[in-house]
Design an enzyme around this catalytic site. Structure first.
Site, short mmCIF file in Angstrom:
data_model
loop_
_atom_site.label_atom_id
_atom_site.label_comp_id
_atom_site.label_asym_id
_atom_site.label_seq_id
_atom_site.Cartn_x
_atom_site.Cartn_y
_atom_site.Cartn_z
N ASP A 20 0.87 -1.18 0.00
CA ASP A 20 0.00 0.00 0.00
C ASP A 20 0.91 1.23 0.00
OD1 ASP A 20 -2.44 1.54 0.35
OD2 ASP A 20 -1.79 1.82 2.42
N ASP A 22 -0.04 5.05 0.91
CA ASP A 22 -0.17 6.06 1.96
C ASP A 22 -0.05 5.44 3.35
OD1 ASP A 22 -0.61 7.80 -0.09
OD2 ASP A 22 -2.79 7.87 0.15
N ASP A 193 -1.56 -0.31 6.21
CA ASP A 193 -1.76 0.38 7.49
C ASP A 193 -3.21 0.38 7.95
OD1 ASP A 193 -3.12 3.39 6.92
OD2 ASP A 193 -2.21 2.41 5.21
#
Length: 301
Positions: A20, A22, A193
């Site tokens: 991922d 961000d 996250d």
């Protein structure tokens, strides 16, 4: 499913690592740097830029939500509707100037370790396909998977050109790529996250959570997934908040102690407290018996 250090894959198909973007590959959101570049080119207003910067800070502290992700997708679609593809491509240097310094060296080291072990490395993000392609090229990854926007006659229409690369949409993108490239997801890795990426993390054998939000942290503990903490800003802000609360409690404690000390000083200055009814007891007490020479003379008379 737990993750150790990246290692090779012995089966017929290749393993891959999906990252991922961000708060996983980089600190914060790449979208804020796109918004800044769009503002500098006159595509959005200053107030919109300020809101995007605020959203980026909130994202770093609290993570994303489904509502926020959908809102961002719709807003970006409206913003780019009618814009030439070339004009958006010309924002790339400004966007990269913001994103590249915020990449986590630790995550890049992991990605390159996967490549050195013979595994493919991809960016998997809800951000635009253009952003995913750009960063994958600059970072020498094997590719990028992002959300696609419709293009007609060299201009964006503002409509999506495929599934949103979010939640189950990411799993769909992974499965399509696996079929094309001969990737074994059962031997692959995923890094994220956000709780929204739980489907992505469960689609592979090795799940690693990076700077997890509270919900994902609980899931990671239940699943035995590796947890990596890198977001220093979030930790510092939370520490400052805790210190601020501690300072406030200490100030209240000092104030209470000072009030108690002042009360004791005033009490000492006023003298010891008189017991209730002491005056009445003295007024009603019998007179002391006379003694000495005067008492003797009265007896002689």
């Amino acid at each position: 499913m737990s993750s150790g250090s990246p290692n090779g894959h012995s089966g017929g198909e290749r393993a891959a690592a999906f990252f991922d973007l961000d708060k996983t590959l980089m600190a914060g959101s790449s979208g804020v740097f796109f918004a800044r570049a769009a503002y500098e080119s006159g595509m959005i207003s200053r107030s919109r830029l300020v809101r995007d910067v605020y959203e980026n800070l909130r994202f770093r502290l609290r993570g994303s939500t489904d509502e926020r992700a959908d809102d961002v997708r719709q807003r970006v679609g409206r913003m780019i509707a009618g814009v030439r593809v070339r004009d958006l491509e010309r924002l790339s240097p400004r966007v990269l100037a913001g994103v590249l310094p915020r990449l986590y060296p630790e995550m890049l080291a992991r990605a390159y370790a996967h490549q050195d072990a013979g595994e493919l490395v991809y960016i998997l993000t809800a951000a635009s396909q253009e952003m995913a392609d750009l960063l994958a090229h600059v970072l020498a990854f094997d590719g990028g998977l992002g959300s696609r926007s419709e293009i007609v006659d060299g201009r964006y229409t503002g409509r999506p050109a495929g599934p949103f690369n979010y939640r189950e949409g990411k799993v769909q993108a992974m499965q399509e790529l696996a079929a094309q490239e001969g990737i074994d997801l059962g031997a692959s890795y995923a890094y994220s996250d956000s709780e929204s990426d739980v489907p992505m993390l469960r689609a592979v054998r090795h799940a690693v959570v990076v700077n997890p939000d509270a919900h994902l942290r609980r899931i990671a503990a239940e699943e035995g997934w590796e947890v990596v903490e890198l977001d220093r800003l979030g930790r510092r802000l939370k520490l400052l908040a805790a210190l601020g609360a501690g300072t406030a409690l200490a100030s209240l404690g000092r104030a209470a102690i000072e009030r108690g000390a002042r009360a004791q000083l005033l009490q000492r200055a006023a003298g010891p407290p008189r017991p209730r009814g002491a005056g009445a007891a003295r007024r009603g007490a019998p007179a002391p018996r006379r003694t000495g020479a005067r008492h003797a003379r009265s007896r002689q008379r």
